[in-house]
Design a protein around this motif. Structure first.
Motif, PDB file in Angstrom:
ATOM      1  N   ALA A 210       0.695  -1.241   0.117  1.00  0.00           N
ATOM      2  CA  ALA A 210       0.137  -0.035  -0.085  1.00  0.00           C
ATOM      3  C   ALA A 210       0.785   1.053   0.122  1.00  0.00           C
ATOM      4  CB  ALA A 210      -0.939  -0.296   1.145  1.00  0.00           C
ATOM      5  N   HIS A 211       2.045   1.289   0.828  1.00  0.00           N
ATOM      6  CA  HIS A 211       2.726   2.304   0.778  1.00  0.00           C
ATOM      7  C   HIS A 211       3.699   2.559  -0.631  1.00  0.00           C
ATOM      8  CE1 HIS A 211       5.939   5.283   2.373  1.00  0.00           C
ATOM      9  NE2 HIS A 211       7.044   4.284   1.723  1.00  0.00           N
ATOM     10  N   TYR A 212       4.163   1.738  -1.297  1.00  0.00           N
ATOM     11  CA  TYR A 212       4.881   1.919  -2.470  1.00  0.00           C
ATOM     12  C   TYR A 212       3.723   2.240  -3.586  1.00  0.00           C
ATOM     13  CZ  TYR A 212       9.120   0.787   0.207  1.00  0.00           C
ATOM     14  OH  TYR A 212       9.860   0.862   1.305  1.00  0.00           O
ATOM     15  N   ARG A 213       2.652   1.682  -3.576  1.00  0.00           N
ATOM     16  CA  ARG A 213       1.795   1.777  -4.695  1.00  0.00           C
ATOM     17  C   ARG A 213       0.817   2.843  -4.310  1.00  0.00           C
ATOM     18  NH1 ARG A 213      -0.238  -4.347  -6.352  1.00  0.00           N
ATOM     19  NH2 ARG A 213       1.841  -5.215  -7.079  1.00  0.00           N
ATOM     20  N   GLY A 214       0.910   3.527  -3.291  1.00  0.00           N
ATOM     21  CA  GLY A 214       0.129   4.921  -2.896  1.00  0.00           C
ATOM     22  C   GLY A 214      -1.503   4.636  -3.179  1.00  0.00           C
ATOM     23  N   LYS A 215      -1.984   3.330  -2.684  1.00  0.00           N
ATOM     24  CA  LYS A 215      -3.307   3.258  -2.965  1.00  0.00           C
ATOM     25  C   LYS A 215      -4.278   3.431  -1.907  1.00  0.00           C
ATOM     26  CE  LYS A 215      -2.913  -0.058  -6.897  1.00  0.00           C
ATOM     27  NZ  LYS A 215      -3.610  -1.476  -7.304  1.00  0.00           N
ATOM     28  N   VAL A 216      -3.817   3.963  -0.739  1.00  0.00           N
ATOM     29  CA  VAL A 216      -4.461   4.016   0.451  1.00  0.00           C
ATOM     30  C   VAL A 216      -5.137   5.607   0.345  1.00  0.00           C
ATOM     31  CG1 VAL A 216      -4.979   4.401   3.102  1.00  0.00           C
ATOM     32  CG2 VAL A 216      -3.616   2.452   1.870  1.00  0.00           C
ATOM     33  N   LYS A 217      -6.398   5.928   0.210  1.00  0.00           N
ATOM     34  CA  LYS A 217      -6.793   7.252   0.157  1.00  0.00           C
ATOM     35  C   LYS A 217      -7.580   7.716   1.130  1.00  0.00           C
ATOM     36  CE  LYS A 217      -5.020   7.997  -4.065  1.00  0.00           C
ATOM     37  NZ  LYS A 217      -3.753   8.684  -4.161  1.00  0.00           N
ATOM     38  N   ARG A 218      -8.201   6.686   1.951  1.00  0.00           N
ATOM     39  CA  ARG A 218      -9.008   7.000   3.299  1.00  0.00           C
ATOM     40  C   ARG A 218      -8.070   6.883   4.490  1.00  0.00           C
ATOM     41  NH1 ARG A 218     -12.579   2.764   4.774  1.00  0.00           N
ATOM     42  NH2 ARG A 218     -13.673   4.254   5.616  1.00  0.00           N
ATOM     43  N   ARG A 219      -8.193   8.170   4.999  1.00  0.00           N
ATOM     44  CA  ARG A 219      -7.227   8.562   6.094  1.00  0.00           C
ATOM     45  C   ARG A 219      -8.119   9.250   7.221  1.00  0.00           C
ATOM     46  NH1 ARG A 219      -1.832   8.066   5.725  1.00  0.00           N
ATOM     47  NH2 ARG A 219      -0.818   7.178   3.618  1.00  0.00           N
ATOM     48  N   ALA A 220      -7.390   9.142   8.629  1.00  0.00           N
ATOM     49  CA  ALA A 220      -7.877   9.817   9.632  1.00  0.00           C
ATOM     50  C   ALA A 220      -7.754  10.936   9.458  1.00  0.00           C
ATOM     51  CB  ALA A 220      -7.162   8.938  10.859  1.00  0.00           C
ATOM     52  N   GLN A 221      -8.803  11.784   9.712  1.00  0.00           N
ATOM     53  CA  GLN A 221      -8.907  13.247   9.883  1.00  0.00           C
ATOM     54  C   GLN A 221      -9.535  13.759  10.827  1.00  0.00           C
ATOM     55  OE1 GLN A 221     -10.344  14.454   5.663  1.00  0.00           O
ATOM     56  NE2 GLN A 221      -9.743  12.465   4.929  1.00  0.00           N
ATOM     57  N   ARG A 222      -9.357  15.107  11.065  1.00  0.00           N
ATOM     58  CA  ARG A 222     -10.002  15.371  12.342  1.00  0.00           C
ATOM     59  C   ARG A 222     -11.392  16.429  11.970  1.00  0.00           C
ATOM     60  NH1 ARG A 222      -7.251  20.437  15.569  1.00  0.00           N
ATOM     61  NH2 ARG A 222      -8.748  20.675  17.307  1.00  0.00           N
ATOM     62  N   PHE A 223     -12.409  16.380  12.722  1.00  0.00           N
ATOM     63  CA  PHE A 223     -13.680  17.069  12.327  1.00  0.00           C
ATOM     64  C   PHE A 223     -14.210  17.477  13.803  1.00  0.00           C
ATOM     65  CE2 PHE A 223     -13.146  13.928   9.005  1.00  0.00           C
ATOM     66  CZ  PHE A 223     -13.383  14.724   7.897  1.00  0.00           C
ATOM     67  N   GLY A 224     -14.892  18.542  13.663  1.00  0.00           N
ATOM     68  CA  GLY A 224     -15.850  18.974  14.812  1.00  0.00           C
ATOM     69  C   GLY A 224     -17.161  19.215  14.524  1.00  0.00           C
ATOM     70  N   SER A 225     -18.237  19.074  15.612  1.00  0.00           N
ATOM     71  CA  SER A 225     -19.610  18.824  15.173  1.00  0.00           C
ATOM     72  C   SER A 225     -20.287  19.323  16.370  1.00  0.00           C
ATOM     73  CB  SER A 225     -19.982  17.336  15.051  1.00  0.00           C
ATOM     74  OG  SER A 225     -21.427  17.163  14.749  1.00  0.00           O
ATOM     75  N   ALA A 226     -21.650  19.760  16.243  1.00  0.00           N
ATOM     76  CA  ALA A 226     -22.365  20.242  17.225  1.00  0.00           C
ATOM     77  C   ALA A 226     -23.013  19.221  17.851  1.00  0.00           C
ATOM     78  CB  ALA A 226     -23.278  21.260  16.553  1.00  0.00           C
ATOM     79  N   GLU A 227     -23.048  17.867  17.390  1.00  0.00           N
ATOM     80  CA  GLU A 227     -23.589  16.828  17.960  1.00  0.00           C
ATOM     81  C   GLU A 227     -22.748  16.391  19.046  1.00  0.00           C
ATOM     82  OE1 GLU A 227     -25.068  13.786  15.504  1.00  0.00           O
ATOM     83  OE2 GLU A 227     -26.191  15.218  14.027  1.00  0.00           O
ATOM     84  N   PRO A 228     -23.291  15.657  20.155  1.00  0.00           N
ATOM     85  CA  PRO A 228     -22.500  15.201  21.273  1.00  0.00           C
ATOM     86  C   PRO A 228     -21.710  14.037  20.962  1.00  0.00           C
ATOM     87  CG  PRO A 228     -24.727  14.385  21.498  1.00  0.00           C
ATOM     88  CD  PRO A 228     -24.532  15.396  20.318  1.00  0.00           C
ATOM     89  N   ALA A 229     -20.540  13.900  21.583  1.00  0.00           N
ATOM     90  CA  ALA A 229     -19.468  12.629  21.363  1.00  0.00           C
ATOM     91  C   ALA A 229     -20.275  11.522  21.717  1.00  0.00           C
ATOM     92  CB  ALA A 229     -18.191  12.743  22.486  1.00  0.00           C
ATOM     93  N   THR A 230     -21.379  11.182  22.486  1.00  0.00           N
ATOM     94  CA  THR A 230     -21.850   9.962  22.672  1.00  0.00           C
ATOM     95  C   THR A 230     -22.691   9.463  21.372  1.00  0.00           C
ATOM     96  OG1 THR A 230     -23.825  11.235  23.561  1.00  0.00           O
ATOM     97  CG2 THR A 230     -22.454  10.537  25.082  1.00  0.00           C
ATOM     98  N   ALA A 231     -23.019  10.333  20.494  1.00  0.00           N
ATOM     99  CA  ALA A 231     -23.470   9.885  19.225  1.00  0.00           C
ATOM    100  C   ALA A 231     -22.596   9.503  18.229  1.00  0.00           C
ATOM    101  CB  ALA A 231     -24.206  11.240  18.674  1.00  0.00           C
TER     102      ALA A 231
END
Length: 297
Positions: A210-231
């Motif tokens: 995956a590293h040498y072919r560069g095929k992983v596009k889905r990655r952990a990103q940071r988000f903020g939401s007005a919804e509670p963490a319990t949701a």
């Protein structure tokens, strides 16, 4: 007098110990990090993976002489020990849960605080954490008095440390997400948790491809939401308003009643379509927030 250094207890973290003449060599063949070169003052990120390259545990490695301690969630320790013990064979290594023998705390210094002076405190080991230069993991023997008791009071805000972890983009795997993500989805490569120049380890072939072919596009990103963490607990899935599907890695409540997350998803799509869309999943409004590192294109 106000305190400029605060301590956050980490009751959810445990310590796996690998001890014996073959401890490092054994872990070298099981984890994505270079364990043989682990230094005494380092806290190194590593992943334990299944043969398909999916993450079974995110570990933070600490040298204890020639032995190794691995920080990870307590809830994973039983399964993790069982997984690793299957590969010990004739290796001279003992794997055990030493969680009750150690005290693990998160330490945060306000700007201008001389937290570096704590390094000289007998019985206390401090390891830098994150990108700000103001956070550390503190490790002490549980049998000794707390060396931080008089200089760093406990902060009882249970969301403060998780929010700092999310802001630094540091992933964690729990039982709910065990085996859900390949290494690059959690940015283990960007964060230095994968040594691509070491020998084989479980899952290495898939991770390297995956590293040498560069095929992983889905990655952990940071988000903020007005919804509670319990949701949005770890493992929950949904759709962003632009159509992207996401899965939660970690989440924490903000003081305004909302939440911040690390979530694995695709980069923003120009056509606002996602072939993985599932109409059964809920859509949530969430704003992208910055990370202290750039994601690969």
């Amino acid at each position: 007098m106000g305190f400029t250094i605060r301590k956050y207890r980490q009751p959810g973290l445990g310590l796996l110990a690998a001890r014996g003449p073959d401890a490092r060599r054994f872990l070298q063949g099981q984890l994505s990090q270079d364990v043989l070169t682990l230094g005494p003052d380092e806290l190194r990120l590593a992943g334990c993976h299944n043969p398909q390259g999916r993450v079974l545990a995110v570990l933070w490695l600490i040298a204890d002489g020639d032995d190794v301690l691995a920080l990870c969630p307590r809830e994973l320790l039983t399964d993790l020990l069982g997984t690793l013990r299957r590969f010990t064979l004739r290796a001279k290594v003992t794997l055990s849960d030493e969680s009750d023998q150690w005290r693990v705390d998160g330490v945060v210094a306000e700007p201008g605080a001389d937290a570096a002076a704590l390094r000289t405190t007998p019985g206390l080991r401090l390891f830098p954490r994150g990108a700000t230069g103001r956070r550390w993991i503190a490790l002490q023997a549980a049998a000794l008095p707390d060396a931080l008791a008089d200089v760093a009071p406990d902060d009882l805000d249970e969301n403060a440390w998780p929010l700092l972890e999310i802001a630094d983009g540091l992933p964690q795997v729990l039982l709910a997400t065990r085996g859900e993500f390949v290494a690059q989805m959690l940015n283990l490569d960007v964060l230095g948790g994968i040594a691509f120049d070491k020998g084989c380890y479980t899952g290495q072939e898939v991770i390297a491809r995956a590293h040498y072919r560069g095929k992983v596009k889905r990655r952990a990103q940071r988000f903020g939401s007005a919804e509670p963490a319990t949701a949005w607990p770890p493992g929950a899935s949904g759709h962003l308003t632009d159509g992207r599907r996401f899965q939660i890695v970690s989440s924490a409540a903000t003081r305004d009643g909302g939440s911040e997350w690390l979530a694995v998803t695709n980069p923003p799509l120009a056509d606002e379509t996602d072939p993985s869309r599932d109409e059964a999943l809920r859509t949530v409004a969430a704003a992208a927030l910055p990370l202290p590192f750039a994601l690969p294109d």
